[in-house]
Design an enzyme around this catalytic site. Structure first.
Site, PDB file in Angstrom:
ATOM      1  N   ARG A  51      39.334  48.234  50.194  1.00 49.49           N
ATOM      2  CA  ARG A  51      39.847  48.759  48.935  1.00 49.49           C
ATOM      3  C   ARG A  51      39.220  48.127  47.705  1.00 49.49           C
ATOM      4  O   ARG A  51      38.806  48.805  46.771  1.00 49.49           O
ATOM      5  CB  ARG A  51      41.357  48.524  48.803  1.00 49.49           C
ATOM      6  CG  ARG A  51      42.214  49.629  49.326  1.00 49.49           C
ATOM      7  CD  ARG A  51      43.494  49.015  49.829  1.00 49.49           C
ATOM      8  NE  ARG A  51      43.152  48.105  50.903  1.00 49.49           N
ATOM      9  CZ  ARG A  51      43.034  48.494  52.166  1.00 49.49           C
ATOM     10  NH1 ARG A  51      43.275  49.713  52.496  1.00 49.49           N
ATOM     11  NH2 ARG A  51      42.669  47.638  53.099  1.00 49.49           N
ATOM     12  N   THR A  52      39.190  46.804  47.692  1.00 45.60           N
ATOM     13  CA  THR A  52      38.788  46.150  46.448  1.00 45.60           C
ATOM     14  C   THR A  52      37.337  46.495  46.115  1.00 45.60           C
ATOM     15  O   THR A  52      37.026  46.931  45.008  1.00 45.60           O
ATOM     16  CB  THR A  52      39.001  44.627  46.533  1.00 45.60           C
ATOM     17  OG1 THR A  52      40.354  44.392  46.882  1.00 45.60           O
ATOM     18  CG2 THR A  52      38.701  43.965  45.203  1.00 45.60           C
ATOM     19  N   LYS A  80      20.998  31.442  53.275  1.00 43.10           N
ATOM     20  CA  LYS A  80      19.867  30.491  53.270  1.00 43.10           C
ATOM     21  C   LYS A  80      20.248  29.196  52.574  1.00 43.10           C
ATOM     22  O   LYS A  80      19.429  28.301  52.427  1.00 43.10           O
ATOM     23  CB  LYS A  80      18.675  31.104  52.527  1.00 43.10           C
ATOM     24  CG  LYS A  80      18.145  32.385  53.095  1.00 43.10           C
ATOM     25  CD  LYS A  80      16.954  32.817  52.234  1.00 43.10           C
ATOM     26  CE  LYS A  80      16.482  34.205  52.604  1.00 43.10           C
ATOM     27  NZ  LYS A  80      15.520  34.705  51.587  1.00 43.10           N
ATOM     28  N   ARG A 101      34.119  38.356  45.480  1.00 41.85           N
ATOM     29  CA  ARG A 101      35.146  37.878  46.420  1.00 41.85           C
ATOM     30  C   ARG A 101      34.523  36.758  47.247  1.00 41.85           C
ATOM     31  O   ARG A 101      33.370  36.875  47.681  1.00 41.85           O
ATOM     32  CB  ARG A 101      35.598  39.007  47.334  1.00 41.85           C
ATOM     33  CG  ARG A 101      36.444  38.498  48.485  1.00 41.85           C
ATOM     34  CD  ARG A 101      37.106  39.616  49.236  1.00 41.85           C
ATOM     35  NE  ARG A 101      38.169  40.217  48.436  1.00 41.85           N
ATOM     36  CZ  ARG A 101      39.035  41.110  48.900  1.00 41.85           C
ATOM     37  NH1 ARG A 101      38.953  41.498  50.158  1.00 41.85           N
ATOM     38  NH2 ARG A 101      39.966  41.614  48.128  1.00 41.85           N
ATOM     39  N   HIS A 129      44.177  36.791  43.056  1.00 39.67           N
ATOM     40  CA  HIS A 129      43.566  38.122  43.203  1.00 39.67           C
ATOM     41  C   HIS A 129      44.020  38.973  42.011  1.00 39.67           C
ATOM     42  O   HIS A 129      44.837  39.889  42.156  1.00 39.67           O
ATOM     43  CB  HIS A 129      44.006  38.730  44.536  1.00 39.67           C
ATOM     44  CG  HIS A 129      43.224  39.937  44.975  1.00 39.67           C
ATOM     45  ND1 HIS A 129      42.376  40.647  44.135  1.00 39.67           N
ATOM     46  CD2 HIS A 129      43.190  40.565  46.183  1.00 39.67           C
ATOM     47  CE1 HIS A 129      41.860  41.653  44.820  1.00 39.67           C
ATOM     48  NE2 HIS A 129      42.323  41.628  46.053  1.00 39.67           N
TER      49      HIS A 129
HETATM   50  C1  NCD Z   1      44.443  41.737  49.896  1.00 42.72           C
HETATM   51  C2  NCD Z   1      43.495  40.569  49.765  1.00 42.72           C
HETATM   52  O1  NCD Z   1      42.292  40.705  50.006  1.00 42.72           O
HETATM   53  O2  NCD Z   1      43.997  39.499  49.416  1.00 42.72           O
HETATM   54  N1  NCD Z   1      43.747  42.936  50.110  1.00 42.72           N
HETATM   55  C3  NCD Z   1      43.364  43.666  49.020  1.00 42.72           C
HETATM   56  O3  NCD Z   1      42.516  43.265  48.266  1.00 42.72           O
HETATM   57  N2  NCD Z   1      44.032  44.800  48.750  1.00 42.72           N
HETATM   58  C4  NCD Z   1      45.536  41.528  50.878  1.00 42.72           C
HETATM   59  C5  NCD Z   1      45.169  41.168  52.277  1.00 42.72           C
HETATM   60  O4  NCD Z   1      44.007  41.080  52.661  1.00 42.72           O
HETATM   61  O5  NCD Z   1      46.119  40.973  53.058  1.00 42.72           O
END
Ligand code: NCD
Length: 303
Positions: A51-52, A80, A101, A129
């Site tokens: 999703r993100t 590397k 991320r 997040h």
């Molecule tokens: C969440 C995350 O990555 O923290 N997912 C997301 O970005 N919607 C929640 C999860 O991974 O459980």
């Protein structure tokens, strides 16, 4: 030049303005379809995501911009041995904004200190997040119409669940918020986050019992047990199915409860709940795209 690493960096007024933009995007998508023409978003994902990453990419495409990046650490020069700082410096030459991320807490902050373009934290370890919180806030706004006077149940892995930490920090700023923190003993909200609740003068209770907490909740935010943050498999297996929301557990819930989940779900919500009109988690994922569009515009200074 501004980044977004922690949700607390956004004022209540700025959150209102992002929501206003997102709602306008929903109503008038064509007005926004060329706003980011010639701009590039770099998605640097050192950890899995559906999703993100894809909603960031869809957001940039719907603004008329372009996207480059990678979706796993192994396909980048970090394999590397390149540092996050150097990666951020390099990407600043190729893109206009970064979404990052990373499994290490603080990595996007380090990137933002070394990049010459805005960096958005798309999830750092078990820490924060902020853009998931933006999706959560738009969902709350559209479903409940307010951020004040809400009893918010957060259930599952509250220790490693970074979305929970950011959502608490966002809701701490509104009047009449009460948190019900539902988790096994081992997965309670870390004390540094609980201190923030106390500092904000908000109330919270901690419990293991989802069903007893249910009747008073306006929002139930379910979360996945974060397998990848556990030190041993045994603990994960013991805790993974601590909570499974099913129609029977909703018997005493409010008629206007909002059931949310950042997704991905594993077992925490039975698919039988999906058809309940109070299940808002798929819309929540869609809201993430609109809020990321609004955020990209804000950080790039585009009106
Ligand atoms: C969440 C995350 O990555 O923290 N997912 C997301 O970005 N919607 C929640 C999860 O991974 O459980």
């Amino acid at each position: 030049m501004r980044s977004l690493i922690d949700i607390k960096e956004l004022s209540v007024k700025e959150i209102d303005s992002l929501i206003e933009t997102a709602l306008d995007i929903i109503d008038n998508p064509q007005k926004y379809s060329e706003k980011c023409k010639g701009k590039k978003l770099a998605t640097l994902f050192f950890e899995p995501s559906t999703r993100t990453r894809l909603s960031f990419e869809a957001a940039m495409y719907e603004l008329g911009g372009n996207v480059l990046g990678f979706s796993e650490a192994q396909s980048s020069s970090s394999a590397k041995g390149e540092s996050v700082a150097d990666t951020a410096r390099m990407i600043s030459c190729y893109a206009d904004i970064i979404a990052m991320r990373h499994p290490k807490e603080g990595a996007p902050l380090v990137a933002s200190m070394n990049a010459s373009i805005p960096v958005v934290n798309a999830g750092d370890g078990g820490h924060n997040h902020p853009t998931q919180t933006l999706a959560d806030l738009l969902t709350i706004k559209r479903k409940k119409g307010r951020f004040n006077n809400l009893t918010v149940g957060l259930c599952g892995d509250l220790k490693f669940g970074r979305t929970v930490h950011s959502l608490i920090n966002a809701l701490n700023r509104y009047e009449g918020i009460k948190f019900v923190l539902i988790s096994p003993e081992e997965l309670r909200v870390p004390s540094y986050v609980k201190n923030e609740i106390t500092k904000a003068g908000k109330e919270y209770i901690e419990t293991k019992d989802l069903v007893s907490a249910m009747p008073e909740l306006d929002i139930l935010y379910m979360t996945r047990v974060q397998k990848e943050r556990f030190f041993n498999e045994e603990d994960y297996l013991r805790l993974k199915d601590s909570y499974i929301l099913d129609p029977a557990k909703l018997t005493n819930a409010k008629a206007d409860l909002s059931i949310m989940h950042p997704l991905p779900r594993v077992n925490e919500i039975s698919v039988k709940v999906d058809t309940d009109p109070r299940a808002h988690y798929f819309e929540q994922a869609l809201n993430g795209k609109y809020m990321r569009m609004a955020l990209i515009l804000m950080l790039l200074g585009i009106k």
